[in-house]
Design an enzyme around this catalytic site. Structure first.
Site, short mmCIF file in Angstrom:
data_model
loop_
_atom_site.label_atom_id
_atom_site.label_comp_id
_atom_site.label_asym_id
_atom_site.label_seq_id
_atom_site.Cartn_x
_atom_site.Cartn_y
_atom_site.Cartn_z
CB SER A 328 -47.47 85.83 -46.59
OG SER A 328 -46.59 86.93 -46.64
CB CYS A 329 -51.60 88.79 -48.14
SG CYS A 329 -52.49 87.43 -48.88
CG ASP A 330 -46.68 91.58 -44.34
OD1 ASP A 330 -47.20 91.65 -43.22
OD2 ASP A 330 -45.85 92.42 -44.77
CG ASN A 367 -51.31 85.31 -44.92
OD1 ASN A 367 -50.85 85.94 -45.88
ND2 ASN A 367 -52.58 85.36 -44.64
#
Ligand SMILES: *Cc1c(COP(=O)(O)O)cnc(C)c1O
Length: 377
Positions: A328-330, A367
């Site tokens: 994910s982009c986190d 996401n």
């Protein structure tokens, strides 16, 4: 991946490799070895006289897993209507279900009572009133606060009361028409400190005796969950924990005491192997980053709480130190740091061992990454 890693049973390893070689299942997915579950269910409780196992469903509520545990004759510990509904759908009798969540929602309590569940934990006056009203006459056990030192996932701050209050609550339950049957505690999950059980059993004995002096004869000692599994370091084995606990109980409690066990992690953890794929590599500053398609949000949530998994890759290249990251982009989605692994290629499989517990049950679709499938071998 022809070298068996240290922390896995060789038969399980061969089954997993065989499955991966023959299947075209897309990663990530969780494989569960049925034989490991069978072995754990038969092992746990063996060392404790007059004990019954209630599998803590939250560790892994996959329907096929529950069917398997059910077929082995174990009971179940649940906390919500969702968990109850899956058990109902596979025909588990209410007599084999207990609930040890001391704070139950109205919806869950209503459905549990309707289904015929008759063992409930509590640790407050408000819950006594709720139970007296919505589950009149039911069997209840009080949750005692006990030391959680040395467990990776402590729980005792959230639940449990001290000894005097526990006795008081047992009396209150009786006053309100409930049937106080026992005491429960939880030493914390992944507990590697055998003394926690000793202290807890001693505290429980104290409450047991004061309840008796005040006219309440108890019969159940529910020692909760917490048995540890081996992720990357060795832990006390279940047989030695049970030997100590059994000694303490037989020395001090009445002979006919019924002991309930609620293991979750120890039943299903070692049976699970996550199959993921390396989706990227990067050099950032002086760190080597490895990106895989399963991360904190879609299965490896416990990695941020201190659980350190063992990994395996199919590569014989140079061993490097990696920061292992989810897809994910986190920036929270970092699974592990300082992982020593031979360098894999993008597209290679990366396996995560002992990942059957608290993985899929925690997973979200954050996401847009789907919750991985569970496949039983
Ligand atoms: C989570 C939980 C368990 C299972 O704990 P493990 O550490 O997985 O064995 C048992 N009982 C209760 C009340 C729980 O909340």
């Amino acid at each position: 991946m022809n070298i068996t890693p240290d922390f896995i049973d060789e038969k399980t390893w061969n089954k997993v490799l065989n499955y991966i070689a023959l299947s075209d299942e897309e990663s990530p997915y969780l494989l569960i070895d049925r034989d490991v579950v069978r072995e754990k269910v038969s092992l746990i409780g063996k060392g404790i006289r007059n004990s019954k196992l209630f599998y803590a469903v939250k560790a892994n509520p996959d329907k096929e897993v529950l069917k398997l545990v059910n077929s082995l004759g174990a009971g179940f510990e649940i906390a919500s209507e969702g968990e109850l509904q899956i058990l109902a759908s596979i025909g588990v009798e209410p007599e084999r279900i207990i609930t040890s969540n001391p704070m139950k929602t109205f919806k869950f309590l209503g459905q549990a009572v309707e289904y015929g569940v008759n063992y409930f934990a509590y640790d407050s006056m408000a819950e006594v009133e709720k139970l007296a009203r919505h589950a009149p006459g039911s069997n209840v056990y009080v949750r005692l606060s006990v030391p959680n030192e040395g467990s990776e996932w402590p729980l005792s701050k959230k639940f449990g009361v001290e000894m005097e209050e526990a006795t008081e609550l047992l009396l209150q339950a009786k006053d309100k028409g409930l049937n106080p049957v026992g005491i429960t505690f939880h030493v914390g999950s992944q507990c590697n400190n055998v003394y926690n059980w000793n202290t807890a059993v001693d505290k429980a004995l104290d409450v047991w005796e004061s309840a008796e002096q005040r006219g309440i004869k108890l019969k159940v000692l529910n020692i909760g969950g917490g048995y540890p599994i081996c992720y990357t370091k060795s832990v006390v084995d279940i047989a030695s924990i049970e030997e100590k606990v059994n000694k303490a109980i037989s020395r001090k409690f009445p002979e006919d005491v019924e002991v309930f066990l609620e293991p979750g992690r120890a039943v299903i953890g070692d049976a699970g192997i996550f199959v993921s794929t390396v989706i990227g590599k990067a050099r950032r500053g002086d760190e080597n980053w490895l990106y895989i398609d399963v991360g904190v949000f879609n299965g490896l949530m416990e990695s941020i709480g201190g659980i350190k998994y063992a990994y395996a890759v199919g590569s014989r290249s140079e061993v490097k130190t990696w920061t292992l990251s989810g897809p994910s982009c986190d920036s929270f989605d970092v699974v592990d740091r300082k992982v020593e692994l031979p360098e894999p290629e993008v597209g290679n499989r990366l396996l995560i061992l002992s990942s059957g517990a608290y993985t899929i049950s925690y997973a979200s679709e954050f996401n847009g990454f789907s919750i991985p499938k569970t496949i039983l071998l």
